[in-house]
Design a protein around this motif. Structure first.
Motif, PDB file in Angstrom:
ATOM      1  N   THR A   1      -6.380 -26.752  -0.094  1.00 49.02           N
ATOM      2  CA  THR A   1      -6.585 -26.275   1.267  1.00 49.02           C
ATOM      3  C   THR A   1      -7.010 -27.425   2.158  1.00 49.02           C
ATOM      4  N   ALA A   2      -6.451 -27.456   3.359  1.00 41.67           N
ATOM      5  CA  ALA A   2      -6.801 -28.499   4.324  1.00 41.67           C
ATOM      6  C   ALA A   2      -6.874 -27.878   5.710  1.00 41.67           C
ATOM      7  N   THR A   3      -7.676 -28.473   6.582  1.00 38.35           N
ATOM      8  CA  THR A   3      -7.827 -28.002   7.957  1.00 38.35           C
ATOM      9  C   THR A   3      -7.586 -29.168   8.902  1.00 38.35           C
ATOM     10  N   GLY A   4      -6.759 -28.936   9.943  1.00 39.60           N
ATOM     11  CA  GLY A   4      -6.485 -30.022  10.876  1.00 39.60           C
ATOM     12  C   GLY A   4      -5.327 -29.706  11.787  1.00 39.60           C
ATOM     13  N   PHE A   5      -4.702 -30.761  12.310  1.00 37.38           N
ATOM     14  CA  PHE A   5      -3.545 -30.646  13.192  1.00 37.38           C
ATOM     15  C   PHE A   5      -2.312 -31.070  12.404  1.00 37.38           C
ATOM     16  N   PHE A   6      -1.452 -30.095  12.076  1.00 35.24           N
ATOM     17  CA  PHE A   6      -0.318 -30.351  11.196  1.00 35.24           C
ATOM     18  C   PHE A   6       1.019 -30.050  11.860  1.00 35.24           C
ATOM     19  N   GLY A   7       1.019 -29.753  13.142  1.00 35.01           N
ATOM     20  CA  GLY A   7       2.272 -29.386  13.793  1.00 35.01           C
ATOM     21  C   GLY A   7       2.802 -28.051  13.327  1.00 35.01           C
ATOM     22  N   ILE A   8       1.903 -27.107  13.021  1.00 36.59           N
ATOM     23  CA  ILE A   8       2.318 -25.761  12.632  1.00 36.59           C
ATOM     24  C   ILE A   8       2.636 -25.004  13.919  1.00 36.59           C
ATOM     25  N   ASN A   9       3.873 -25.117  14.389  1.00 37.99           N
ATOM     26  CA  ASN A   9       4.271 -24.563  15.679  1.00 37.99           C
ATOM     27  C   ASN A   9       4.871 -23.166  15.535  1.00 37.99           C
ATOM     28  N   ILE A  10       5.091 -22.522  16.682  1.00 36.84           N
ATOM     29  CA  ILE A  10       5.748 -21.215  16.733  1.00 36.84           C
ATOM     30  C   ILE A  10       7.036 -21.422  17.525  1.00 36.84           C
ATOM     31  N   HIS A  11       8.174 -21.372  16.841  1.00 38.00           N
ATOM     32  CA  HIS A  11       9.438 -21.728  17.483  1.00 38.00           C
ATOM     33  C   HIS A  11      10.573 -20.872  16.936  1.00 38.00           C
TER      34      HIS A  11
END
Length: 219
Positions: free
Chosen positions: A124-134
């Motif tokens: 498990t990791a927490t951060g900014f991963f570019g998990i977008n909604i597209h």
């Protein structure tokens, strides 16, 4: 569910609630999940809710499961509410979408490089991963996920996505360019409900002295 989990429900006029529901099906590469969008369309007084459901995937496609961009594995977004984590922007610099830009999100990395979705076994990791909604394809309906998601939340039908963007534009014009995304895993919720039911039945049994009757017979 929102009350039980302490999640926020936005009830100002045209402020969007965006919820993803991950299905019980663990077969990868299918658009078998849903994005639910609901908003209060009453300008004053008691809320009047408009509620829309769109087919999507909340899981990465088979290609990225087998060929992860990160050596620790492909990211699978964890259930939770990510307040103000998204805004309207460009997905990979190419077209308008909701992009991760505010609060951090939590993911589990599927590291074993097979075509099976591992929701509970990775790191498990927490951060900014570019998990977008597209969206998936720019034309029509897409039937297999393939390369369209490396962990993003992806609409199956481009018409649904275009309508969703119009709702987002309306939200932005009134409430600013911040959006909250909430993800629910239906399998996890089912397990919690079964556990709660089992505990409740055990308490009933204890309350009746450790036995109860079924069809007139003591159990």
């Amino acid at each position: 569910m929102a009350k039980r989990k302490g999640y926020v429900i936005y009830d100002k006029p045209y402020q969007l609630n965006i919820w993803g529901f991950r299905s019980k099906n663990t077969t990868p590469n299918a658009f078998d999940d849903e994005i639910h969008v609901f908003t209060n369309i009453a300008k004053e007084g008691k809320p009047v809710w408009a509620y829309m459901v769109f087919k999507c995937t909340t899981d990465p496609g088979t290609y990225w499961l087998r060929n992860p961009m990160n050596p620790q594995g492909t990211a699978i977004l964890n259930p939770g509410q990510y307040e103000n984590a998204y805004q309207l922007g460009l997905h990979q610099g190419k077209y308008k979408a909701l992009v991760q830009t505010g609060a951090k999100v939590s993911v589990t990395r599927d590291y074993d490089r097979d075509a099976v979705l591992d929701f509970n076994n990775g790191k498990t990791a927490t951060g900014f991963f570019g998990i977008n909604i597209h969206r998936a394809n720019k034309i029509g309906t897409t039937f297999t996920v393939d390369k369209h998601s490396a962990g993003c939340q992806v609409f199956k039908n481009v018409g649904d996505f275009d309508f969703f963007l119009k709702l987002c534009e309306l939200h932005r014009s009134i409430h600013g360019n911040r959006f909250t995304y909430t993800l629910v895993d239906e399998r996890m919720e089912e397990r919690k409900n079964l556990k709660t039911l089992a505990i409740g039945m055990a308490l009933v049994v204890l309350a009746f002295g450790g036995f109860f009757l079924i069809d007139g017979e003591e159990k």
